[in-house]
Design a protein around this motif. Structure first.
Motif, PDB file in Angstrom:
ATOM      1  N   GLU A  71       0.824  -1.203   0.000  1.00 57.19           N
ATOM      2  CA  GLU A  71       0.000   0.000   0.000  1.00 57.19           C
ATOM      3  C   GLU A  71       0.867   1.265   0.000  1.00 57.19           C
ATOM      4  N   LYS A  72       1.967   1.238   0.749  1.00 58.31           N
ATOM      5  CA  LYS A  72       2.810   2.423   0.880  1.00 58.31           C
ATOM      6  C   LYS A  72       3.811   2.575  -0.274  1.00 58.31           C
ATOM      7  N   HIS A  73       4.496   1.465  -0.628  1.00 55.14           N
ATOM      8  CA  HIS A  73       5.599   1.542  -1.589  1.00 55.14           C
ATOM      9  C   HIS A  73       5.236   1.027  -2.981  1.00 55.14           C
ATOM     10  N   GLY A  74       4.332   0.078  -3.062  1.00 61.08           N
ATOM     11  CA  GLY A  74       3.941  -0.482  -4.341  1.00 61.08           C
ATOM     12  C   GLY A  74       4.661  -1.780  -4.666  1.00 61.08           C
ATOM     13  N   ILE A  75       4.128  -2.468  -5.660  1.00 63.09           N
ATOM     14  CA  ILE A  75       4.699  -3.738  -6.115  1.00 63.09           C
ATOM     15  C   ILE A  75       6.064  -3.467  -6.747  1.00 63.09           C
ATOM     16  N   GLY A  76       7.030  -4.291  -6.394  1.00 67.17           N
ATOM     17  CA  GLY A  76       8.365  -4.183  -6.975  1.00 67.17           C
ATOM     18  C   GLY A  76       9.361  -3.473  -6.088  1.00 67.17           C
ATOM     19  N   LYS A  77       8.930  -2.794  -5.087  1.00 64.62           N
ATOM     20  CA  LYS A  77       9.825  -2.071  -4.170  1.00 64.62           C
ATOM     21  C   LYS A  77      10.114  -2.941  -2.954  1.00 64.62           C
ATOM     22  N   LEU A  88       9.628  -8.015   8.559  1.00 62.57           N
ATOM     23  CA  LEU A  88      10.141  -8.597   7.314  1.00 62.57           C
ATOM     24  C   LEU A  88      11.661  -8.545   7.203  1.00 62.57           C
ATOM     25  N   HIS A  89      12.373  -8.077   8.219  1.00 64.83           N
ATOM     26  CA  HIS A  89      13.828  -7.947   8.139  1.00 64.83           C
ATOM     27  C   HIS A  89      14.548  -9.266   7.920  1.00 64.83           C
ATOM     28  N   ARG A  90      14.007 -10.365   8.380  1.00 69.73           N
ATOM     29  CA  ARG A  90      14.705 -11.651   8.256  1.00 69.73           C
ATOM     30  C   ARG A  90      14.487 -12.322   6.904  1.00 69.73           C
ATOM     31  N   TYR A  91      13.690 -11.718   6.033  1.00 69.13           N
ATOM     32  CA  TYR A  91      13.405 -12.305   4.725  1.00 69.13           C
ATOM     33  C   TYR A  91      14.153 -11.544   3.638  1.00 69.13           C
ATOM     34  N   ASP A  92      14.506 -12.264   2.581  1.00 69.65           N
ATOM     35  CA  ASP A  92      15.168 -11.603   1.459  1.00 69.65           C
ATOM     36  C   ASP A  92      14.131 -11.133   0.440  1.00 69.65           C
ATOM     37  N   GLU A  93      14.600 -10.406  -0.560  1.00 67.81           N
ATOM     38  CA  GLU A  93      13.705  -9.817  -1.552  1.00 67.81           C
ATOM     39  C   GLU A  93      12.934 -10.882  -2.335  1.00 67.81           C
ATOM     40  N   THR A  94      13.593 -11.982  -2.632  1.00 66.43           N
ATOM     41  CA  THR A  94      12.937 -13.046  -3.398  1.00 66.43           C
ATOM     42  C   THR A  94      11.767 -13.638  -2.621  1.00 66.43           C
ATOM     43  N   THR A  95      11.959 -13.885  -1.341  1.00 67.92           N
ATOM     44  CA  THR A  95      10.885 -14.447  -0.518  1.00 67.92           C
ATOM     45  C   THR A  95       9.701 -13.499  -0.463  1.00 67.92           C
ATOM     46  N   VAL A  96       9.970 -12.217  -0.271  1.00 63.38           N
ATOM     47  CA  VAL A  96       8.896 -11.226  -0.195  1.00 63.38           C
ATOM     48  C   VAL A  96       8.179 -11.129  -1.538  1.00 63.38           C
ATOM     49  N   ARG A  97       8.936 -11.186  -2.641  1.00 63.01           N
ATOM     50  CA  ARG A  97       8.318 -11.136  -3.975  1.00 63.01           C
ATOM     51  C   ARG A  97       7.413 -12.339  -4.205  1.00 63.01           C
ATOM     52  N   THR A 106      -1.047 -14.289  -8.862  1.00 65.82           N
ATOM     53  CA  THR A 106      -0.416 -14.400 -10.172  1.00 65.82           C
ATOM     54  C   THR A 106       1.053 -14.763 -10.011  1.00 65.82           C
ATOM     55  N   GLN A 107       1.598 -15.461 -10.993  1.00 63.69           N
ATOM     56  CA  GLN A 107       3.007 -15.814 -10.934  1.00 63.69           C
ATOM     57  C   GLN A 107       3.886 -14.629 -11.314  1.00 63.69           C
ATOM     58  N   SER A 108       3.464 -13.895 -12.299  1.00 65.21           N
ATOM     59  CA  SER A 108       4.250 -12.767 -12.779  1.00 65.21           C
ATOM     60  C   SER A 108       3.668 -11.462 -12.247  1.00 65.21           C
ATOM     61  N   LEU A 109       4.523 -10.692 -11.620  1.00 65.59           N
ATOM     62  CA  LEU A 109       4.102  -9.389 -11.111  1.00 65.59           C
ATOM     63  C   LEU A 109       4.507  -8.268 -12.059  1.00 65.59           C
ATOM     64  N   ALA A 110       4.981  -8.622 -13.243  1.00 67.48           N
ATOM     65  CA  ALA A 110       5.486  -7.626 -14.190  1.00 67.48           C
ATOM     66  C   ALA A 110       4.426  -6.584 -14.547  1.00 67.48           C
ATOM     67  N   ARG A 111       3.203  -6.980 -14.724  1.00 66.96           N
ATOM     68  CA  ARG A 111       2.158  -6.024 -15.103  1.00 66.96           C
ATOM     69  C   ARG A 111       1.681  -5.183 -13.925  1.00 66.96           C
ATOM     70  N   HIS A 112       2.115  -5.541 -12.706  1.00 65.41           N
ATOM     71  CA  HIS A 112       1.693  -4.818 -11.507  1.00 65.41           C
ATOM     72  C   HIS A 112       2.784  -3.920 -10.930  1.00 65.41           C
ATOM     73  N   VAL A 113       3.967  -3.864 -11.555  1.00 65.14           N
ATOM     74  CA  VAL A 113       5.082  -3.096 -10.999  1.00 65.14           C
ATOM     75  C   VAL A 113       4.658  -1.639 -10.804  1.00 65.14           C
ATOM     76  N   GLY A 114       4.899  -1.150  -9.591  1.00 63.96           N
ATOM     77  CA  GLY A 114       4.552   0.227  -9.260  1.00 63.96           C
ATOM     78  C   GLY A 114       3.138   0.400  -8.736  1.00 63.96           C
ATOM     79  N   TRP A 115       2.302  -0.602  -8.888  1.00 66.17           N
ATOM     80  CA  TRP A 115       0.910  -0.508  -8.437  1.00 66.17           C
ATOM     81  C   TRP A 115       0.857  -0.473  -6.922  1.00 66.17           C
ATOM     82  N   LYS A 116       0.049   0.435  -6.390  1.00 69.64           N
ATOM     83  CA  LYS A 116      -0.163   0.524  -4.946  1.00 69.64           C
ATOM     84  C   LYS A 116      -1.639   0.275  -4.685  1.00 69.64           C
ATOM     85  N   GLY A 117      -1.896  -0.566  -3.695  1.00 71.26           N
ATOM     86  CA  GLY A 117      -3.289  -0.866  -3.365  1.00 71.26           C
ATOM     87  C   GLY A 117      -3.429  -1.296  -1.931  1.00 71.26           C
TER      88      GLY A 117
END
Length: 124
Positions: A71-77, A88-97, A106-117
């Motif tokens: 909601e604050k940063h958006g998908i991909g951040k 979430l400090h103990r998790y890496d970027e891949t796990t969070v993604r 969805t498997q691919s978040l490419a179409r959602h990059v930058g989306w905030k909701g």
């Protein structure tokens, strides 16, 4: 009733094989007579205990933190979401993604990059 008949040639072949196994196999592979120990090839039982609190499973707190981060940063951040949350400090970027992709359904978040909701938008 079936009776197995072995010939001298078969017996000598088996004896030769057993002798070669005894000579060249690593310790524990063969029995005293050179026949194979079947339990040597069975998978060993491995028990892993997760007593470390840092290896806790993903739960409601982490899910809420991820939703707040989306909601604050958006998908991909992912790095910003991780740094902004104490859960979430103990998790890496891949796990969070991967967790975010499961939340989004969805498997691919490419179409959602930058989306905030917010939570309601993600759960639709």
């Amino acid at each position: 009733m079936t009776v197995a008949v072995t010939t001298d040639a078969e017996s000598s072949r088996v004896a030769w094989g057993n002798e070669m196994r005894k000579r060249f196999s690593p310790p524990g592979v063969c029995n005293e007579d050179g026949s194979l120990r079947q339990d040597f090839f069975k998978p060993k039982r491995i028990i892993i205990q997760l007593n470390d609190p840092q290896k806790k499973k993903w739960g409601d707190e982490e899910r809420d933190a991820l939703l707040a981060g989306i909601e604050k940063h958006g998908i991909g951040k992912w790095r910003e979401i991780i740094n902004d949350s104490e859960h979430l400090h103990r998790y890496d970027e891949t796990t969070v993604r991967v967790k975010a992709s499961k939340l989004m359904g969805t498997q691919s978040l490419a179409r959602h990059v930058g989306w905030k909701g917010d939570r309601a938008a993600v759960e639709r």
